[in-house]
Design an enzyme around this catalytic site. Structure first.
Site, PDB file in Angstrom:
ATOM      1  N   ASP A 151      44.082 -63.970   4.142  1.00 22.18           N
ATOM      2  CA  ASP A 151      43.466 -63.193   5.207  1.00 22.18           C
ATOM      3  C   ASP A 151      41.975 -63.480   5.330  1.00 22.18           C
ATOM      4  O   ASP A 151      41.235 -62.675   5.862  1.00 22.18           O
ATOM      5  CB  ASP A 151      43.700 -61.701   4.945  1.00 22.18           C
ATOM      6  CG  ASP A 151      43.178 -61.287   3.572  1.00 22.18           C
ATOM      7  OD1 ASP A 151      42.608 -62.155   2.872  1.00 22.18           O
ATOM      8  OD2 ASP A 151      43.316 -60.103   3.210  1.00 22.18           O
ATOM      9  N   GLY A 164      51.915 -58.633   2.837  1.00 22.43           N
ATOM     10  CA  GLY A 164      52.734 -58.331   4.010  1.00 22.43           C
ATOM     11  C   GLY A 164      53.557 -59.504   4.489  1.00 22.43           C
ATOM     12  O   GLY A 164      54.748 -59.373   4.767  1.00 22.43           O
ATOM     13  N   LEU A 224      52.886 -50.366   0.492  1.00 26.21           N
ATOM     14  CA  LEU A 224      54.342 -50.217   0.656  1.00 26.21           C
ATOM     15  C   LEU A 224      54.771 -50.016   2.110  1.00 26.21           C
ATOM     16  O   LEU A 224      55.949 -50.127   2.429  1.00 26.21           O
ATOM     17  CB  LEU A 224      54.869 -49.070  -0.211  1.00 26.21           C
ATOM     18  CG  LEU A 224      54.630 -49.215  -1.723  1.00 26.21           C
ATOM     19  CD1 LEU A 224      55.325 -48.085  -2.473  1.00 26.21           C
ATOM     20  CD2 LEU A 224      55.106 -50.560  -2.251  1.00 26.21           C
ATOM     21  N   CYS A 241      36.885 -58.954   6.893  1.00 29.66           N
ATOM     22  CA  CYS A 241      35.625 -58.301   6.565  1.00 29.66           C
ATOM     23  C   CYS A 241      35.824 -56.839   6.197  1.00 29.66           C
ATOM     24  O   CYS A 241      34.886 -56.135   5.839  1.00 29.66           O
ATOM     25  CB  CYS A 241      34.625 -58.449   7.704  1.00 29.66           C
ATOM     26  SG  CYS A 241      34.062 -60.154   7.886  1.00 29.66           S
TER      27      CYS A 241
END
Ligand SMILES: [Zn+2]
Length: 395
Positions: free
Chosen positions: A251, A162, A192, A309
């Site tokens: 992330d 992203g 997407l 997580c």
């Protein structure tokens, strides 16, 4: 009626000519008030010129020489390709413009090169590059110098998801010369909604390959270096070394700590962002110039707040906003323009449309950046409670 050759001979009799050796010794000796001026055309000057020479084409001599050589009592040495144009220009300066100490270099740059003396070969943009980056060239903070820095820059993107997608596309468009991409994932339909470097026809393709296609479609000159892997303690030093800036879109906390410690050790600035729901955060961790990630987060956040997580929702546009803010910070770090977000944490809350800025300071007790970079050992890097246990604890 005298011929052109006769006139040049007559002019050379009434001006002073100097041998390239004298000019060479003068330049070697360092600045002494003498101005060396190349009177050839722009394209000739761009090809090669004497070190430190100023450029005033003979056709613009009368209008521009005073900018290059403001003091008419100081010595000025002119040169051209072979010594004729500079002789004519020297005559004009001496007899019409009032310069008191003008000389022309015999044999011009041709004889200079024959003698084996060094020339400066300035870098220039190609005609295509001048056109492609014309809107950058028009902003003084970027300009030709900044564009050259971007073309020379090596930027590493952690993740082609992203955040990484818009960053990759815009940095490629801006002319960043080398883009490294680390990602071990493949393109999935659920990507997407926000990962705009990928497309329906590339579902199932490794993200590094898909991102490379998207980058090359925008700017075929970008050198894309693909790392289809996950960043870990065994490969991090090898991958990140040599990059000028790292863009962090990872992330998970273990990788963030590992990345922090490795980049502090190698003193590479990191432009970091994170996103969740409608909220984004952004900061620049510039080792030793501002706080590091550990100064800000000495311990990981409570497990139930750890986004990695599990799958979490995010507004599809949000990584676009945060990723492009990261791309701006990268360009600032590379070109030196503006004030990078070092020591500041920018919070964006999309639902309320608010930006909040928090000051963050270096922790003098920071286990990593309070120390000399060379003293940070492999064993210490990324040390952090076991992450699987950490996530399991959140239930
Ligand atoms: Zn620190």
């Amino acid at each position: 009626m005298p011929s052109g050759a006769d006139i040049i001979r007559q002019i050379k009799e009434r001006i002073e000519e100097v041998d390239p050796r004298e000019v060479h010794d003068l330049i070697e000796a360092g600045p002494n008030g003498t101005v060396v001026v190349d009177v050839r055309e722009q394209h000739e000057f761009e090809e090669a010129h004497l070190p430190g020479a100023k450029h005033v084409p003979r056709g613009h001599l009368e209008s521009r020489i005073e900018t290059a050589a403001p003091d008419k009592s100081k010595r000025v040495i002119l040169y051209c390709q072979s010594g004729n144009r500079s002789a004519l220009a020297a005559d004009t300066m001496q007899n019409l413009l009032g310069y008191e100490d003008v000389a022309s270099m015999t044999g011009g740059i041709t004889l200079w090169k024959d003698r084996g003396y060094d020339v400066d070969v300035p870098r220039a943009l190609s005609a295509d590059q001048r056109s492609r980056y014309s809107r950058h060239l028009l902003i003084p903070e970027i300009g030709l110098e900044g564009q050259m820095k971007l073309l020379d820059a090596k930027v590493l993107l952690l993740g082609a998801g992203g955040l990484g997608s818009p960053i990759a596309l815009y940095l490629a468009a801006a002319g960043v010369g080398t883009l490294g991409i680390v990602d071990d994932d493949v393109v999935d339909l659920s990507n997407l909604q926000r990962q705009v470097a990928h497309s329906e026809d590339r579902l199932g393709m490794p993200k590094v390959d898909s991102a490379e296609i998207a980058i090359k479609e925008i700017n075929g000159d970008v050198n894309v270096v693909k790392y289809e892997t996950r960043l870990d303690a065994s490969n991090i030093m090898e991958i990140i070394e040599g990059y000028d800036v790292i863009v962090d879109g990872v992330d998970n906390f273990p990788t963030r700590y590992l990345l922090n410690d490795a980049t502090v050790r190698l003193q590479i600035p990191v432009v970091s962002a994170s996103i969740l729901g409608f909220d984004g955060q952004l900061s620049v961790f510039h080792p030793y110039e501002g706080p590091c990630y550990r100064c800000l987060y000495p311990t990981p956040p409570p497990a139930e707040l750890a986004p990695s997580c599990g799958a979490n929702g995010v507004l599809g546009v949000l990584p676009g906003v945060m990723g492009l803010l990261q791309a701006v910070e990268v360009i600032k770090l590379v070109t030196g323009a503006g004030e990078p977000l070092t020591g500041r944490l920018l919070l964006y809350e999309a639902l309320g449309a608010t930006f909040t800025e928090l000051k963050v300071r270096r922790d003098p007790e920071c286990p990593i950046c309070s120390r000399d970079p060379d003293s940070i050992s492999d064993d210490e890097m990324g040390v952090f409670p076991d992450y699987e246990a950490f996530c399991a604890a959140s239930g």
